[in-house]
Design a protein around this motif. Structure first.
Motif, PDB file in Angstrom:
ATOM      1  N   THR A  87       0.828  -1.205   0.000  1.00  0.00           N
ATOM      2  CA  THR A  87       0.000   0.000   0.000  1.00  0.00           C
ATOM      3  C   THR A  87       0.862   1.254   0.000  1.00  0.00           C
ATOM      4  N   LEU A  88       0.235   2.368  -0.340  1.00  0.00           N
ATOM      5  CA  LEU A  88       0.879   3.682  -0.329  1.00  0.00           C
ATOM      6  C   LEU A  88       0.462   4.384   0.962  1.00  0.00           C
ATOM      7  N   ALA A  89       1.429   4.629   1.826  1.00  0.00           N
ATOM      8  CA  ALA A  89       1.124   5.096   3.177  1.00  0.00           C
ATOM      9  C   ALA A  89       0.331   6.393   3.196  1.00  0.00           C
ATOM     10  N   ASP A  90       0.674   7.335   2.313  1.00  0.00           N
ATOM     11  CA  ASP A  90      -0.034   8.622   2.352  1.00  0.00           C
ATOM     12  C   ASP A  90      -1.470   8.482   1.873  1.00  0.00           C
ATOM     13  N   GLY A  91      -1.685   7.628   0.873  1.00  0.00           N
ATOM     14  CA  GLY A  91      -3.045   7.390   0.401  1.00  0.00           C
ATOM     15  C   GLY A  91      -3.895   6.702   1.455  1.00  0.00           C
ATOM     16  N   VAL A  92      -3.310   5.720   2.129  1.00  0.00           N
ATOM     17  CA  VAL A  92      -4.040   5.025   3.186  1.00  0.00           C
ATOM     18  C   VAL A  92      -4.348   5.981   4.332  1.00  0.00           C
ATOM     19  N   ALA A  93      -3.413   6.865   4.661  1.00  0.00           N
ATOM     20  CA  ALA A  93      -3.660   7.846   5.724  1.00  0.00           C
ATOM     21  C   ALA A  93      -4.828   8.760   5.373  1.00  0.00           C
ATOM     22  N   LEU A  94      -4.906   9.153   4.107  1.00  0.00           N
ATOM     23  CA  LEU A  94      -6.037   9.972   3.657  1.00  0.00           C
ATOM     24  C   LEU A  94      -7.343   9.200   3.803  1.00  0.00           C
ATOM     25  N   GLU A  96      -8.008   6.779   5.812  1.00  0.00           N
ATOM     26  CA  GLU A  96      -8.327   6.586   7.228  1.00  0.00           C
ATOM     27  C   GLU A  96      -8.808   7.877   7.884  1.00  0.00           C
ATOM     28  N   ALA A  97      -8.289   9.010   7.434  1.00  0.00           N
ATOM     29  CA  ALA A  97      -8.770  10.285   7.969  1.00  0.00           C
ATOM     30  C   ALA A  97     -10.227  10.516   7.580  1.00  0.00           C
ATOM     31  N   LEU A  98     -10.566  10.186   6.349  1.00  0.00           N
ATOM     32  CA  LEU A  98     -11.958  10.312   5.909  1.00  0.00           C
ATOM     33  C   LEU A  98     -12.847   9.325   6.657  1.00  0.00           C
ATOM     34  N   ALA A 100     -12.358   8.135   9.636  1.00  0.00           N
ATOM     35  CA  ALA A 100     -12.518   8.607  11.012  1.00  0.00           C
ATOM     36  C   ALA A 100     -13.532   9.734  11.114  1.00  0.00           C
ATOM     37  N   ALA A 101     -13.704  10.464  10.008  1.00  0.00           N
ATOM     38  CA  ALA A 101     -14.688  11.553   9.973  1.00  0.00           C
ATOM     39  C   ALA A 101     -16.064  11.068   9.529  1.00  0.00           C
ATOM     40  N   ASP A 102     -16.215   9.747   9.433  1.00  0.00           N
ATOM     41  CA  ASP A 102     -17.492   9.129   9.058  1.00  0.00           C
ATOM     42  C   ASP A 102     -17.954   9.491   7.650  1.00  0.00           C
ATOM     43  N   VAL A 103     -16.996   9.707   6.757  1.00  0.00           N
ATOM     44  CA  VAL A 103     -17.327   9.926   5.351  1.00  0.00           C
ATOM     45  C   VAL A 103     -17.533   8.564   4.693  1.00  0.00           C
ATOM     46  N   PRO A 104     -18.656   8.296   4.060  1.00  0.00           N
ATOM     47  CA  PRO A 104     -18.861   7.014   3.380  1.00  0.00           C
ATOM     48  C   PRO A 104     -17.850   6.836   2.236  1.00  0.00           C
ATOM     49  N   LEU A 105     -17.189   5.692   2.214  1.00  0.00           N
ATOM     50  CA  LEU A 105     -16.137   5.432   1.239  1.00  0.00           C
ATOM     51  C   LEU A 105     -16.500   4.237   0.355  1.00  0.00           C
ATOM     52  N   TYR A 106     -16.176   4.376  -0.935  1.00  0.00           N
ATOM     53  CA  TYR A 106     -16.447   3.343  -1.938  1.00  0.00           C
ATOM     54  C   TYR A 106     -15.215   3.200  -2.829  1.00  0.00           C
ATOM     55  N   GLY A 107     -15.152   2.088  -3.549  1.00  0.00           N
ATOM     56  CA  GLY A 107     -14.037   1.845  -4.451  1.00  0.00           C
ATOM     57  C   GLY A 107     -14.509   1.610  -5.873  1.00  0.00           C
ATOM     58  N   LEU A 108     -13.767   2.172  -6.826  1.00  0.00           N
ATOM     59  CA  LEU A 108     -14.045   1.989  -8.256  1.00  0.00           C
ATOM     60  C   LEU A 108     -12.711   1.764  -8.943  1.00  0.00           C
ATOM     61  N   THR A 109     -12.446   0.521  -9.335  1.00  0.00           N
ATOM     62  CA  THR A 109     -11.108   0.168  -9.791  1.00  0.00           C
ATOM     63  C   THR A 109     -11.116  -0.599 -11.103  1.00  0.00           C
ATOM     64  N   LEU A 126      -9.347  -3.159   2.314  1.00  0.00           N
ATOM     65  CA  LEU A 126     -10.385  -3.176   1.288  1.00  0.00           C
ATOM     66  C   LEU A 126     -11.753  -3.500   1.872  1.00  0.00           C
ATOM     67  N   HIS A 127     -11.773  -4.235   2.966  1.00  0.00           N
ATOM     68  CA  HIS A 127     -13.039  -4.649   3.575  1.00  0.00           C
ATOM     69  C   HIS A 127     -13.737  -3.473   4.257  1.00  0.00           C
ATOM     70  N   ARG A 128     -13.039  -2.360   4.383  1.00  0.00           N
ATOM     71  CA  ARG A 128     -13.612  -1.203   5.068  1.00  0.00           C
ATOM     72  C   ARG A 128     -14.403  -0.295   4.128  1.00  0.00           C
ATOM     73  N   PHE A 129     -14.356  -0.563   2.833  1.00  0.00           N
ATOM     74  CA  PHE A 129     -15.181   0.191   1.890  1.00  0.00           C
ATOM     75  C   PHE A 129     -16.604  -0.357   1.901  1.00  0.00           C
ATOM     76  N   ARG A 130     -17.556   0.528   1.741  1.00  0.00           N
ATOM     77  CA  ARG A 130     -18.960   0.094   1.767  1.00  0.00           C
ATOM     78  C   ARG A 130     -19.303  -0.775   0.564  1.00  0.00           C
ATOM     79  N   ASP A 131     -18.675  -0.498  -0.556  1.00  0.00           N
ATOM     80  CA  ASP A 131     -18.886  -1.300  -1.760  1.00  0.00           C
ATOM     81  C   ASP A 131     -17.719  -1.012  -2.698  1.00  0.00           C
ATOM     82  N   ILE A 132     -17.411  -1.967  -3.549  1.00  0.00           N
ATOM     83  CA  ILE A 132     -16.325  -1.816  -4.518  1.00  0.00           C
ATOM     84  C   ILE A 132     -16.805  -2.324  -5.865  1.00  0.00           C
TER      85      ILE A 132
END
Length: 207
Positions: A87-94, A96-98, A100-109, A126-132
């Motif tokens: 993983t890319l540490a800075d991307g993962v930190a971003l 995780e910050a979102l 922690a702020a309860d922003v709904p996160l999704y993946g499109l790859t 990857l399991h922490r995204f609501r949907d991918i």
């Protein structure tokens, strides 16, 4: 209206993926390796697997064209995990910050349906995204508007009534980010986590 959800691309944003990581071991000469990855197992060839073509079919077709490189062509799928450096540490930190702020996160790859399960198994983030949405499963690839429509439809089932302008999409490909913008999303061309975070804050997110 404020953003209601953020959609992440994975490669180049959260994951450090590069075929060169594998082929440094197989083709020590830099010029020869560059030629192979530009002319044989090149991005256009790999993108078709992201679009749903089986690796068995892709490998057989390419070996027919370049029989002298058969072993190295087979290695692309047989040793695919070696192309993923983690993983890319800075991307993962971003991310995780979102989170922690309860922003709904999704993946499109854009990712092959055959290789994505490896990442799913080995990277629990990857399991922490609501949907991918995985391109290889749908046989659609960015920047096709249809794959964004599928993502929007899934998010709408989770967050009913969400509008395109309430979505941000982060992608290291300008073409793919622009395609989201063309559909009314806030497409963000990811060049650094700091710049992406600044853009999300400009759009009204607090994290």
């Amino acid at each position: 209206m404020p953003l209601r959800a953020v959609v992440f691309d994975f490669g180049g944003v959260l994951f450090d993926w590069n075929p060169d990581y594998l082929y440094r071991k197989l083709i020590p000469d830099a010029d020869e390796r560059r030629w192979f990855l530009e002319q044989v197992c090149n991005p256009a060839w790999n993108l078709r697997q992201d679009g749903g073509r089986p690796f068995s079919e892709a490998t057989a077709a390419l070996i027919t064209e370049h029989p002298q490189h058969a072993a190295n062509i087979r290695a692309f799928s047989e040793r695919w995990p070696e192309t993923l450096a983690g993983t890319l540490a800075d991307g993962v930190a971003l991310m995780e910050a979102l989170e922690a702020a309860d922003v709904p996160l999704y993946g499109l790859t854009n990712w092959s349906a055959e290789t994505f399960p490896y990442a799913w198994q080995h990277y629990p983030l990857l399991h922490r995204f609501r949907d991918i949405v995985v391109s290889g499963r749908l046989k659609l690839i960015k920047p096709d508007p249809a794959i964004y429509a599928e993502m929007h439809a899934r998010i709408n089932r989770d967050l009913p009534g969400i509008a395109a302008h309430e979505l941000a999409f982060i992608d290291d490909s300008r073409k793919n980010a622009d395609a989201a913008s063309d559909l009314g999303w806030h497409g963000i061309h990811h060049t650094s986590a700091a710049d992406t975070a600044a853009r999300l804050r400009q759009l009204g997110l607090h994290f």
